[in-house]
Motif scaffolding. Structure first.
Motif, short mmCIF file in Angstrom:
data_model
loop_
_atom_site.label_atom_id
_atom_site.label_comp_id
_atom_site.label_asym_id
_atom_site.label_seq_id
_atom_site.Cartn_x
_atom_site.Cartn_y
_atom_site.Cartn_z
N CYS A 74 5.44 34.06 -32.55
CA CYS A 74 4.90 33.59 -31.26
C CYS A 74 5.94 33.89 -30.20
CB CYS A 74 4.62 32.09 -31.32
SG CYS A 74 4.34 31.33 -29.71
N CYS A 77 5.73 31.83 -24.76
CA CYS A 77 5.60 32.30 -23.37
C CYS A 77 6.03 31.26 -22.33
CB CYS A 77 4.14 32.67 -23.09
SG CYS A 77 3.48 33.90 -24.21
N CYS A 82 -2.36 30.20 -24.01
CA CYS A 82 -2.97 29.36 -25.06
C CYS A 82 -3.01 27.91 -24.63
CB CYS A 82 -2.16 29.50 -26.35
SG CYS A 82 -0.41 29.06 -26.15
N CYS A 117 -4.57 33.99 -26.48
CA CYS A 117 -3.23 34.54 -26.78
C CYS A 117 -3.30 36.07 -26.86
CB CYS A 117 -2.71 33.98 -28.10
SG CYS A 117 -1.18 34.80 -28.62
S1 SF4 Z 1 -0.05 32.76 -25.59
FE1 SF4 Z 1 0.68 30.92 -26.72
S2 SF4 Z 1 0.50 31.44 -28.92
FE2 SF4 Z 1 0.32 33.37 -27.76
S3 SF4 Z 1 2.42 34.15 -27.78
FE3 SF4 Z 1 2.17 32.99 -25.85
S4 SF4 Z 1 2.89 30.88 -26.34
FE4 SF4 Z 1 2.58 31.96 -28.33
#
Ligand code: SF4
Length: 257
Positions: A74, A77, A82, A117
């Motif tokens: 992961c 981010c 998400c 995501c």
């Molecule tokens: S959107 Fe959420 S699950 Fe996907 S990489 Fe980014 S933090 Fe991780």
């Protein structure tokens, strides 16, 4: 979504010139985070692998062919799409380190986060976990097993962060100013080539911060503005271009935006 910045920003730099694609990080992740083996793992849309490893190729024929391996946890981010779409606040960004959490008892299994995501870093539990007899003794006690019907993902081994903070408190140190290597996820710990470097991206003394600032560092799909806390590193142009999907003409002054 609002950009979230905190005092500590745990991050990772993965050196793709050092990664041999051995898979040790992926296996260590499974063992550490109680991801059960599947009897039939042929349907990749239904398997769970928090640390997937992708193969990249420069597309040339032998003897000019080159291969690189790209492990993908992961991205934790800075602007997690998400978390924005979760209707029950089961996933948020932790203010003590910027790790994107997943609260399993809150998750209702709607899977909006999976659709949102861009890195396909989330996994739905289609089945209840089953461990072969005896293997349950190897479970990590600090990581809860996930039941059928909830979504899970890499947590940067968050339980290790909690343990490191506790250790710091007991010794009278500041739990939010951990020294390098006081907290390190399982994948980084076992990597035999030292390709995965982990630390506080906001601490200029940490190796991870220096590597992330390098001109050879890049982030996956940086153009989406998700601000990942996972960086990649390669001195090979074709790896950087394939990895971050940037075309040369899109770079502003040679730098990634
Ligand atoms: S959107 Fe959420 S699950 Fe996907 S990489 Fe980014 S933090 Fe991780």
């Amino acid at each position: 979504m609002q950009h979230m910045e905190f005092k500590v920003k745990w991050g990772m730099v993965i050196d793709l010139d050092k990664c041999t694609g051995c898979g040790a990080c992926s296996i260590a992740c499974r063992a550490e985070n109680n991801i059960p083996p599947m009897q039939d793992a042929s349907n990749k849309l239904r398997t769970t692998d928090w640390m997937n490893i992708y193969e990249l190729s420069n597309g040339k024929k032998f003897p000019d062919l080159e291969i690189a391996y790209l492990p993908r946890p992961c991205m934790q981010c800075g602007k997690p799409s998400c978390s924005t779409v979760c209707p029950v606040v089961a996933t948020t960004k932790d203010e003590e380190g910027g790790i994107v959490s997943q609260v399993y008892p809150r998750c209702i299994g709607c899977r909006y986060c999976m659709a949102a995501c861009p890195y396909h870093a989330r996994y739905f539990n289609w089945f209840d976990p089953i461990w072969p007899e005896g293997m349950e003794k190897t479970l990590t006690p600090y990581v809860s097993a996930r039941p059928r019907g909830v979504v899970e993902k890499c947590t940067f081994c968050h339980h290790r962060f909690n343990a490191a903070k506790e250790q710091a408190r007991m010794s009278g140190a500041d739990p939010l100013d951990l020294p390098e290597d006081a907290y390190i996820p399982a994948c980084a710990e076992v990597c035999p080539t030292g390709a995965i470097v982990f630390g506080n991206l906001k601490n200029p003394e940490h190796r991870v911060a220096k590597l992330a600032a390098s001109k050879y560092a890049f982030r996956l799909l940086a153009r989406l503005g998700t601000d990942p806390q996972v960086y990649y590193y390669s001195k090979r142009d074709w790896v950087r271009q394939l990895g971050d999907n940037y075309l040369q003409k899109e770079l502003k002054g040679g730098e990634h935006v």
